[in-house]
Each structure stands twice: as C-alpha cells, then as structure tokens.
Design a protein around this motif. Structure first.
Motif, PDB file in Angstrom:
ATOM      1  N   LEU A  12      51.674  88.577  40.801  1.00 19.04           N
ATOM      2  CA  LEU A  12      50.374  88.243  40.228  1.00 19.04           C
ATOM      3  C   LEU A  12      49.857  87.026  40.976  1.00 19.04           C
ATOM      4  N   LEU A  13      48.688  87.156  41.581  1.00 19.43           N
ATOM      5  CA  LEU A  13      48.066  86.068  42.337  1.00 19.43           C
ATOM      6  C   LEU A  13      46.872  85.552  41.555  1.00 19.43           C
ATOM      7  N   ILE A  14      46.909  84.268  41.219  1.00 22.86           N
ATOM      8  CA  ILE A  14      45.829  83.614  40.489  1.00 22.86           C
ATOM      9  C   ILE A  14      45.188  82.628  41.454  1.00 22.86           C
ATOM     10  N   CYS A  15      43.878  82.711  41.635  1.00 24.28           N
ATOM     11  CA  CYS A  15      43.256  81.847  42.633  1.00 24.28           C
ATOM     12  C   CYS A  15      41.850  81.429  42.230  1.00 24.28           C
ATOM     13  N   THR A  16      41.409  80.302  42.796  1.00 27.76           N
ATOM     14  CA  THR A  16      40.033  79.853  42.609  1.00 27.76           C
ATOM     15  C   THR A  16      39.143  80.542  43.642  1.00 27.76           C
ATOM     16  N   ASP A  17      37.817  80.365  43.480  1.00 23.29           N
ATOM     17  CA  ASP A  17      36.894  81.074  44.364  1.00 23.29           C
ATOM     18  C   ASP A  17      36.885  80.521  45.786  1.00 23.29           C
ATOM     19  N   GLY A  18      37.527  79.372  46.014  1.00 20.85           N
ATOM     20  CA  GLY A  18      37.679  78.893  47.377  1.00 20.85           C
ATOM     21  C   GLY A  18      38.496  79.844  48.219  1.00 20.85           C
ATOM     22  N   LEU A  19      39.352  80.626  47.573  1.00 17.20           N
ATOM     23  CA  LEU A  19      40.105  81.660  48.281  1.00 17.20           C
ATOM     24  C   LEU A  19      39.372  82.997  48.230  1.00 17.20           C
ATOM     25  N   SER A  20      39.005  83.452  47.036  1.00 14.89           N
ATOM     26  CA  SER A  20      38.447  84.802  46.891  1.00 14.89           C
ATOM     27  C   SER A  20      37.066  84.955  47.519  1.00 14.89           C
ATOM     28  N   ASP A  21      36.311  83.856  47.689  1.00 16.64           N
ATOM     29  CA  ASP A  21      34.996  83.958  48.335  1.00 16.64           C
ATOM     30  C   ASP A  21      35.096  84.085  49.849  1.00 16.64           C
ATOM     31  N   TYR A  22      36.236  83.705  50.414  1.00 12.56           N
ATOM     32  CA  TYR A  22      36.356  83.674  51.874  1.00 12.56           C
ATOM     33  C   TYR A  22      37.364  84.683  52.423  1.00 12.56           C
ATOM     34  N   ILE A  23      38.302  85.127  51.581  1.00 15.11           N
ATOM     35  CA  ILE A  23      39.321  86.077  52.014  1.00 15.11           C
ATOM     36  C   ILE A  23      39.143  87.371  51.217  1.00 15.11           C
ATOM     37  N   SER A  24      38.990  88.472  51.909  1.00 11.54           N
ATOM     38  CA  SER A  24      38.769  89.754  51.234  1.00 11.54           C
ATOM     39  C   SER A  24      40.067  90.241  50.591  1.00 11.54           C
ATOM     40  N   PRO A  25      39.956  91.129  49.599  1.00 11.90           N
ATOM     41  CA  PRO A  25      41.170  91.703  49.007  1.00 11.90           C
ATOM     42  C   PRO A  25      42.079  92.365  50.035  1.00 11.90           C
ATOM     43  N   ILE A  26      41.490  93.018  51.037  1.00 16.37           N
ATOM     44  CA  ILE A  26      42.310  93.667  52.068  1.00 16.37           C
ATOM     45  C   ILE A  26      43.104  92.623  52.854  1.00 16.37           C
ATOM     46  N   GLU A  27      42.469  91.496  53.171  1.00 15.82           N
ATOM     47  CA  GLU A  27      43.161  90.429  53.899  1.00 15.82           C
ATOM     48  C   GLU A  27      44.266  89.813  53.050  1.00 15.82           C
ATOM     49  N   ILE A  28      43.997  89.634  51.750  1.00 19.14           N
ATOM     50  CA  ILE A  28      45.028  89.124  50.845  1.00 19.14           C
ATOM     51  C   ILE A  28      46.197  90.092  50.805  1.00 19.14           C
ATOM     52  N   GLU A  29      45.877  91.364  50.714  1.00 16.55           N
ATOM     53  CA  GLU A  29      46.893  92.414  50.671  1.00 16.55           C
ATOM     54  C   GLU A  29      47.787  92.370  51.914  1.00 16.55           C
ATOM     55  N   GLU A  30      47.177  92.206  53.076  1.00 13.82           N
ATOM     56  CA  GLU A  30      47.932  92.175  54.330  1.00 13.82           C
ATOM     57  C   GLU A  30      48.907  91.003  54.362  1.00 13.82           C
TER      58      GLU A  30
END
Length: 248
Positions: A194-212
């Motif tokens: 489970l990854l919990i993050c602020t928008d400083g991460l989710s606004d700049y890194i796409s879900p696909i990039e996080i997945e990779e």
C-alpha cells in the motif's frame, strides 16, 4: 506483521509542509523504517498551499492521529472530526495560523487485521498487487467532481488548470470536510504494497511509472527514494512524501 517505511522531502520548496505517520512516529523530514504489529495507523498529511502555517497543520494533524488508541470499536470518523475541530480552534488563535488546513490519507489496521482507508483531500492511497497498481482513495477535488460528472476526460483530470483546487479539509474554519473511512476492499495479501503519498508525487509521477518502480527487485526504502528522485527530475514544485506498507 507489516513492514512500513516512509520518506518526506521538501524538494525545491523553501520548507516542508508535508508530514508522515508510521505507528506512533511522526516525521516532517528524512526517512522512517520499522516493523509493526496490528493495530496501527499509517498516513501522510499535506498542508494546504495558499493557507497559513501548512507545516504546523500537517504535523499537528498527524500527532493527534498518532494518539488515537485504535481498535475496531473506535469511531474513527468521529475522532477525525474532533481533530478537524481542534485544528480549527488552534488556527484562529493566531494571525499566523488562521485557517491552517491539512489533507489526510492513510490506513488504520485494527487488532484483527481489518483495514480501513482514511481520506480527506487529494493525497492518495494506491495498492500494488501482482505487478499492477490501482488507486484506492478518491480525490476530494474539483477536477474529480468534474470527471465524475463527465465534464472532463481522464487525461484532463491530470492536466486541468484547476487540478489543485480541493474541497474543505481538516482545519477549515468555514466548513466541515467530507471524511472517508471505508473498508479496504480485498484487504491485503502477502506481498501487497500500500503506497500512501502526497500530491507532490502523484501530480508528477504517473501510475504506470510508480508501478514500474515498485516492481523492481530493490528494497522498499530504495524504491521510495527512486520515486522521489523521479518527481524531482520532473521539476516538481511541491513537497514529496510517500509511505509504503507491506504485508509480510
């Protein structure tokens, strides 16, 4: 047993308005890593930009959340509403903190390993399972409302000029926030993250990039550091915080 780690980084900003909570430990700088037994709460909080003392609001919020003696008998939604009101009272006590506000996103694991997701604002919770990532939380934002109405596309959801406009969150002195406390559908399985993050991460890194990145054969702290570095390389103009919870 759960393995938890987190990192918070001020990035290219003058100070950090993010904070993270793992068990009873609250931090607004550096990294955390530990093993936890249920019950516990893990969360991130982001001070609302455009309002005063965001760094005070986020850290205070998580300190109070960390004091909750959580169990399945606890009315978590009421506890969070109480925290919201305490932040509001504190905020009006000084010109420097007036209307300070903070998001909150995380998980609460009870003594039987039942998991509730917590969400107020636009910080996010993702579940990584079997090499694939899925957003679990739902943003409390203007663009999410427009998307739900069919007024904008999924791509516009990421790029819309008003994507940072959020609904009232903890500490707002004019309106109570919408508080999501919901069971985690499908729970956690062995190896889930489970990854919990602020928008400083989710606004700049796409879900696909996080997945990779999460799919790499590296330690979880290293993977979180890689995510933060990727956001900074994309000229992130926000603080960045990420907490990972692994069921092991």
């Amino acid at each position: 047993m759960y393995y938890c780690c987190g990192i918070t980084e001020k990035g290219n900003m003058p100070h950090n308005e993010d904070a993270m909570l793992v068990g009873k430990c609250v931090a607004d700088s550096g990294a955390i890593s530990c093993n936890l037994e249920a019950p516990f709460i893990a969360a991130v909080s982001d001070g609302v930009s455009g309002e005063l003392s965001g760094e005070v609001a986020s850290k205070m919020c998580l300190e109070m959340v960390g004091e909750i003696k959580y169990s399945r008998r606890v009315n978590l939604k009421q506890k969070l509403l109480d925290i919201h009101r305490q932040l509001g009272v504190y905020g009006v006590g000084s010109r420097d903190t007036l209307n300070m506000q903070a998001t909150l996103c995380g998980i609460a694991v009870d003594e039987s390993n039942g998991i509730n997701i917590i969400n107020i604002g636009d910080s996010r919770l993702y579940r990584f399972r079997g090499g694939h990532i899925r957003q679990i939380s739902r943003d409390h934002s203007l663009v999410q409302m427009l998307y739900d109405e069919g007024s904008i596309t999924r791509e516009e959801l990421r790029t819309h000029v008003h994507r940072n406009v959020i609904f009232p969150v903890l500490g707002n002195i004019t309106s109570d926030p919408k508080i999501d406390v919901l069971p985690l559908e499908g729970g956690m399985k062995y190896g889930d993250v489970l990854l919990i993050c602020t928008d400083g991460l989710s606004d700049y890194i796409s879900p696909i990039e996080i997945e990779e990145v999460l799919d790499l054969p590296k330690s979880m702290p290293v993977r979180l550091e890689m995510l933060v570095k990727k956001a900074l390389e994309k000229d992130c103009k926000d603080n960045i915080t990420a907490v990972a919870v692994v069921y092991c």
